[in-house]
Design a protein around this motif. Structure first.
Motif, PDB file in Angstrom:
ATOM      1  N   MET A   3       0.827  -1.196   0.000  1.00 39.53           N
ATOM      2  CA  MET A   3       0.000   0.000   0.000  1.00 39.53           C
ATOM      3  C   MET A   3       0.870   1.258   0.000  1.00 39.53           C
ATOM      4  O   MET A   3       0.622   2.219  -0.744  1.00 39.53           O
ATOM      5  N   LEU A   4       1.932   1.239   0.831  1.00 41.13           N
ATOM      6  CA  LEU A   4       2.832   2.402   0.891  1.00 41.13           C
ATOM      7  C   LEU A   4       3.513   2.638  -0.444  1.00 41.13           C
ATOM      8  O   LEU A   4       3.592   3.770  -0.934  1.00 41.13           O
ATOM      9  N   VAL A   5       4.020   1.535  -1.041  1.00 45.90           N
ATOM     10  CA  VAL A   5       4.757   1.682  -2.297  1.00 45.90           C
ATOM     11  C   VAL A   5       3.819   2.099  -3.421  1.00 45.90           C
ATOM     12  O   VAL A   5       4.154   2.973  -4.243  1.00 45.90           O
ATOM     13  N   GLU A   6       2.638   1.483  -3.488  1.00 41.98           N
ATOM     14  CA  GLU A   6       1.681   1.839  -4.543  1.00 41.98           C
ATOM     15  C   GLU A   6       1.248   3.294  -4.405  1.00 41.98           C
ATOM     16  O   GLU A   6       1.090   4.008  -5.413  1.00 41.98           O
ATOM     17  N   ALA A   7       1.050   3.736  -3.159  1.00 40.37           N
ATOM     18  CA  ALA A   7       0.666   5.137  -2.957  1.00 40.37           C
ATOM     19  C   ALA A   7       1.788   6.069  -3.392  1.00 40.37           C
ATOM     20  O   ALA A   7       1.542   7.139  -3.973  1.00 40.37           O
ATOM     21  N   THR A   8       3.020   5.652  -3.129  1.00 36.56           N
ATOM     22  CA  THR A   8       4.164   6.475  -3.505  1.00 36.56           C
ATOM     23  C   THR A   8       4.277   6.591  -5.023  1.00 36.56           C
ATOM     24  O   THR A   8       4.679   7.631  -5.556  1.00 36.56           O
ATOM     25  N   LEU A   9       3.914   5.509  -5.731  1.00 36.22           N
ATOM     26  CA  LEU A   9       3.957   5.539  -7.187  1.00 36.22           C
ATOM     27  C   LEU A   9       3.020   6.601  -7.752  1.00 36.22           C
ATOM     28  O   LEU A   9       3.254   7.141  -8.836  1.00 36.22           O
ATOM     29  N   ASP A  10       1.953   6.912  -7.016  1.00 39.27           N
ATOM     30  CA  ASP A  10       0.994   7.917  -7.477  1.00 39.27           C
ATOM     31  C   ASP A  10       1.498   9.349  -7.251  1.00 39.27           C
ATOM     32  O   ASP A  10       0.962  10.290  -7.830  1.00 39.27           O
ATOM     33  N   PHE A  11       2.520   9.475  -6.365  1.00 34.27           N
ATOM     34  CA  PHE A  11       3.065  10.807  -6.062  1.00 34.27           C
ATOM     35  C   PHE A  11       4.591  10.747  -6.169  1.00 34.27           C
ATOM     36  O   PHE A  11       5.305  10.801  -5.157  1.00 34.27           O
TER      37      PHE A  11
ATOM     38  N   GLN B  57      17.134  -0.237  -0.558  1.00 38.05           N
ATOM     39  CA  GLN B  57      18.372   0.348  -0.043  1.00 38.05           C
ATOM     40  C   GLN B  57      19.126   1.168  -1.083  1.00 38.05           C
ATOM     41  O   GLN B  57      20.099   1.845  -0.755  1.00 38.05           O
ATOM     42  N   LEU B  58      18.690   1.108  -2.337  1.00 37.22           N
ATOM     43  CA  LEU B  58      19.340   1.891  -3.385  1.00 37.22           C
ATOM     44  C   LEU B  58      19.058   3.375  -3.186  1.00 37.22           C
ATOM     45  O   LEU B  58      17.988   3.748  -2.681  1.00 37.22           O
ATOM     46  N   PRO B  59      19.979   4.256  -3.604  1.00 38.29           N
ATOM     47  CA  PRO B  59      19.748   5.705  -3.461  1.00 38.29           C
ATOM     48  C   PRO B  59      18.477   6.165  -4.179  1.00 38.29           C
ATOM     49  O   PRO B  59      17.761   7.029  -3.689  1.00 38.29           O
ATOM     50  N   ALA B  60      18.223   5.563  -5.341  1.00 33.98           N
ATOM     51  CA  ALA B  60      17.004   5.908  -6.087  1.00 33.98           C
ATOM     52  C   ALA B  60      16.302   4.613  -6.460  1.00 33.98           C
ATOM     53  O   ALA B  60      16.443   4.104  -7.578  1.00 33.98           O
ATOM     54  N   PRO B  61      15.566   4.047  -5.536  1.00 35.74           N
ATOM     55  CA  PRO B  61      14.951   2.736  -5.775  1.00 35.74           C
ATOM     56  C   PRO B  61      13.926   2.784  -6.907  1.00 35.74           C
ATOM     57  O   PRO B  61      13.182   3.757  -7.052  1.00 35.74           O
ATOM     58  N   ALA B  62      13.911   1.716  -7.712  1.00 37.99           N
ATOM     59  CA  ALA B  62      12.903   1.586  -8.767  1.00 37.99           C
ATOM     60  C   ALA B  62      11.621   1.080  -8.110  1.00 37.99           C
ATOM     61  O   ALA B  62      11.481  -0.112  -7.806  1.00 37.99           O
ATOM     62  N   LEU B  63      10.696   1.995  -7.878  1.00 34.54           N
ATOM     63  CA  LEU B  63       9.514   1.657  -7.086  1.00 34.54           C
ATOM     64  C   LEU B  63       8.609   0.651  -7.789  1.00 34.54           C
ATOM     65  O   LEU B  63       7.927  -0.135  -7.134  1.00 34.54           O
ATOM     66  N   ASP B  64       8.597   0.667  -9.118  1.00 36.26           N
ATOM     67  CA  ASP B  64       7.758  -0.297  -9.815  1.00 36.26           C
ATOM     68  C   ASP B  64       8.291  -1.724  -9.607  1.00 36.26           C
ATOM     69  O   ASP B  64       7.521  -2.668  -9.421  1.00 36.26           O
ATOM     70  N   LEU B  65       9.623  -1.866  -9.618  1.00 33.57           N
ATOM     71  CA  LEU B  65      10.213  -3.185  -9.355  1.00 33.57           C
ATOM     72  C   LEU B  65       9.991  -3.600  -7.893  1.00 33.57           C
ATOM     73  O   LEU B  65       9.743  -4.773  -7.607  1.00 33.57           O
ATOM     74  N   LEU B  66      10.103  -2.638  -6.997  1.00 33.28           N
ATOM     75  CA  LEU B  66       9.867  -2.917  -5.579  1.00 33.28           C
ATOM     76  C   LEU B  66       8.431  -3.403  -5.366  1.00 33.28           C
ATOM     77  O   LEU B  66       8.193  -4.392  -4.660  1.00 33.28           O
ATOM     78  N   ALA B  67       7.479  -2.716  -5.986  1.00 30.09           N
ATOM     79  CA  ALA B  67       6.078  -3.114  -5.859  1.00 30.09           C
ATOM     80  C   ALA B  67       5.857  -4.515  -6.412  1.00 30.09           C
ATOM     81  O   ALA B  67       5.097  -5.313  -5.852  1.00 30.09           O
ATOM     82  N   GLU B  68       6.538  -4.836  -7.516  1.00 29.78           N
ATOM     83  CA  GLU B  68       6.373  -6.165  -8.125  1.00 29.78           C
ATOM     84  C   GLU B  68       6.936  -7.260  -7.223  1.00 29.78           C
ATOM     85  O   GLU B  68       6.341  -8.332  -7.083  1.00 29.78           O
ATOM     86  N   GLU B  69       8.091  -7.015  -6.591  1.00 27.00           N
ATOM     87  CA  GLU B  69       8.661  -8.016  -5.689  1.00 27.00           C
ATOM     88  C   GLU B  69       7.725  -8.272  -4.499  1.00 27.00           C
ATOM     89  O   GLU B  69       7.531  -9.418  -4.078  1.00 27.00           O
TER      90      GLU B  69
END
Length: 467
Positions: free
Chosen positions: A175-183, A423-435
């Protein structure tokens, strides 16, 4: 839901053979007309009625108890009728046949149940989840008290509650990651403020605890296979008898007495160990003995652990040591990687003055014992438990299966990858959400929130008829 799940089903629900009491169980939708046709009267829900069970001519088949459980308050979530009669197989077959006969007019499409179909319907009707359904079969099949108690905990929902807690944590992170993808302009600050990394670490810690308990539960359910190997007359059969506490294998001074494997399941602190005694390993011109030796190597290659038995009274014999070296070398070639081997030196009671063992060419654990007197057996039992991975202090263990362990490992892999991404400086949020999504999907297969029909078929087909 398949069309077959709409059919009413019937089965003899007690084990084959003779017994004091047997049961025929029927489950389906709207069984009241069938009950009326069978008894000529209705039955009070959840009350035991002592009634005659008659055939088509009104002649008595038996007298027994009839219990009617209207949906949804039944084992399957459907209407259920249980007929309890005397436990003779012929009586139960007649009673089952009479049910099918009455159903021709009163309950069309009534058919005999498939293995596990009653419990499958309980799962489909949300009476139990998939892990609880499997625990029913494990409770029936439990070979030790510890396994039965662990299966009981899983049936009560202890394992499922652990899985649901992990799932809830994953859902919150998703939920946190998906919400972050929207903003996207606030992504990193938002995740840091929500302590997403701390939540992920806590999830990993909880997952590790669940995996440990599940591994212990799988061990209680399946145990390990231990093969006793060695040259003739080393005392393999005597060791099997000593571990089992019974004279299972023939013991004589004649080399080659054991021609085929002898297997016995024993339990050590509730852990089942399937111990196999095998033919003595040597060159032989006897065709029967050669077949036995070939089978011995087949069992060794399938073992979870090998006890390589040696004769202390012959350890200084050059020929004996040479043959032992050949067996050890062959073991190293034929055993799968990671299968432990314990060098067990037997007949310490007949050795005379205890002396040091000759140096070993392997890194195998070395143990002395006497299968005759029992000296050293406790140390061997403890070592077998250690090899199995059993932890005596484990509490709250719930029964688990290999598929549960595989699913948890898959969850762990996806969570580990999600942690690395976060932990990456600029995490790929779409990949994070998929994992995180893949981790939740793997977790859901344990309790069956969703799953392929072929998985359900494999699971429930292992049940007995009538369950």
């Amino acid at each position: 839901m398949h069309a077959r799940h709409l059919d009413p089903i019937a089965a003899i629900a007690t084990a084959p053979g003779r017994g004091a009491v047997g049961m025929v169980r029927i489950s389906g939708r709207a069984l009241e007309p069938f009950v009326q046709a069978f008894f000529g009267r209705s039955l009070t829900p959840r009350h035991a009625h002592y009634l005659p069970f008659a055939d088509a001519q009104g002649q008595p088949i038996d007298q027994g108890l009839a219990l009617f459980f209207p949906a949804p308050h039944s084992y399957t979530g459907e209407d259920v009728l249980e007929l309890q009669a005397h436990g003779g197989p012929v009586v139960l077959q007649l009673l089952q046949a009479r049910c099918l006969e009455v159903a021709q007019d009163a309950l069309p499409r009534l058919r005999l149940a498939e293995p596990g179909e009653f419990t499958e319907r309980a799962f489909l009707n949300d009476k139990v989840d998939l892990a609880q359904a499997e625990a029913i079969a494990d409770l029936i099949d439990a070979s030790t008290e510890a396994a039965a108690r662990s299966a009981g905990r899983s049936l009560s929902g202890a394992f499922s509650q652990e899985i649901h807690a992990l799932r809830d944590a994953l859902v919150h992170l998703r939920m946190l990651v998906e919400a972050t993808l929207d903003f996207p302009e606030e992504d990193i600050d938002f995740l840091r403020a929500s302590d997403a990394q701390g939540q992920l670490i806590r999830l990993q810690q909880h997952l590790a605890q669940v995996m440990q308990r599940a591994r212990q539960g799988a061990l209680l359910r399946d145990g390990i296979t231990v093969v006793i190997a060695g040259q003739p007359n080393a005392g393999k059969s005597s060791l099997l008898n000593a571990l089992a506490g019974a004279e299972l294998a023939i013991v004589t001074p004649i080399a080659g007495t054991t021609r085929d494997k002898v297997q016995q399941t024993i339990q050590i602190k509730g852990v089942p160990l399937h111990v196999i005694d095998t033919a003595g390993l040597r060159e032989s011109n006897d065709e029967v003995e050669r077949i036995g030796i070939a089978r011995a190597w087949e069992e060794i290659e399938r073992a979870d652990a090998v006890l390589l038995l040696h004769d202390l009274t012959r350890q200084h014999d050059a020929d004996y040591r040479a043959n032992d070296a050949v067996i050890t070398e062959t073991l190293q070639d034929r055993l799968p990687a990671g299968v432990p081997v314990i060098d067990v030196w037997n007949k310490c009671d007949a050795e005379g003055e205890p002396g040091a063992l000759l140096p070993s060419a392997t890194d195998h654990l070395q143990l002395r014992l006497s299968a005759h007197t029992g000296q050293g057996l406790d140390a061997l039992r403890q070592q077998l438990l250690t090899l199995a991975g059993w932890q005596p202090a484990a509490e709250g263990v719930h029964i688990a299966r290999a598929r549960h362990i595989a699913a948890l490992r898959e969850v762990d892999a996806h969570v580990e990858q999600a942690t690395a991404l976060l932990q990456l400086p600029a995490p790929a949020l779409d990949l994070l959400a998929e994992e995180l999504r893949l981790a939740q999907n793997a977790l859901n297969t344990i309790t069956g929130e969703f799953g392929a029909d072929d998985l359900l078929g494999v699971i429930f087909s292992s049940f007995c008829i009538g369950k």
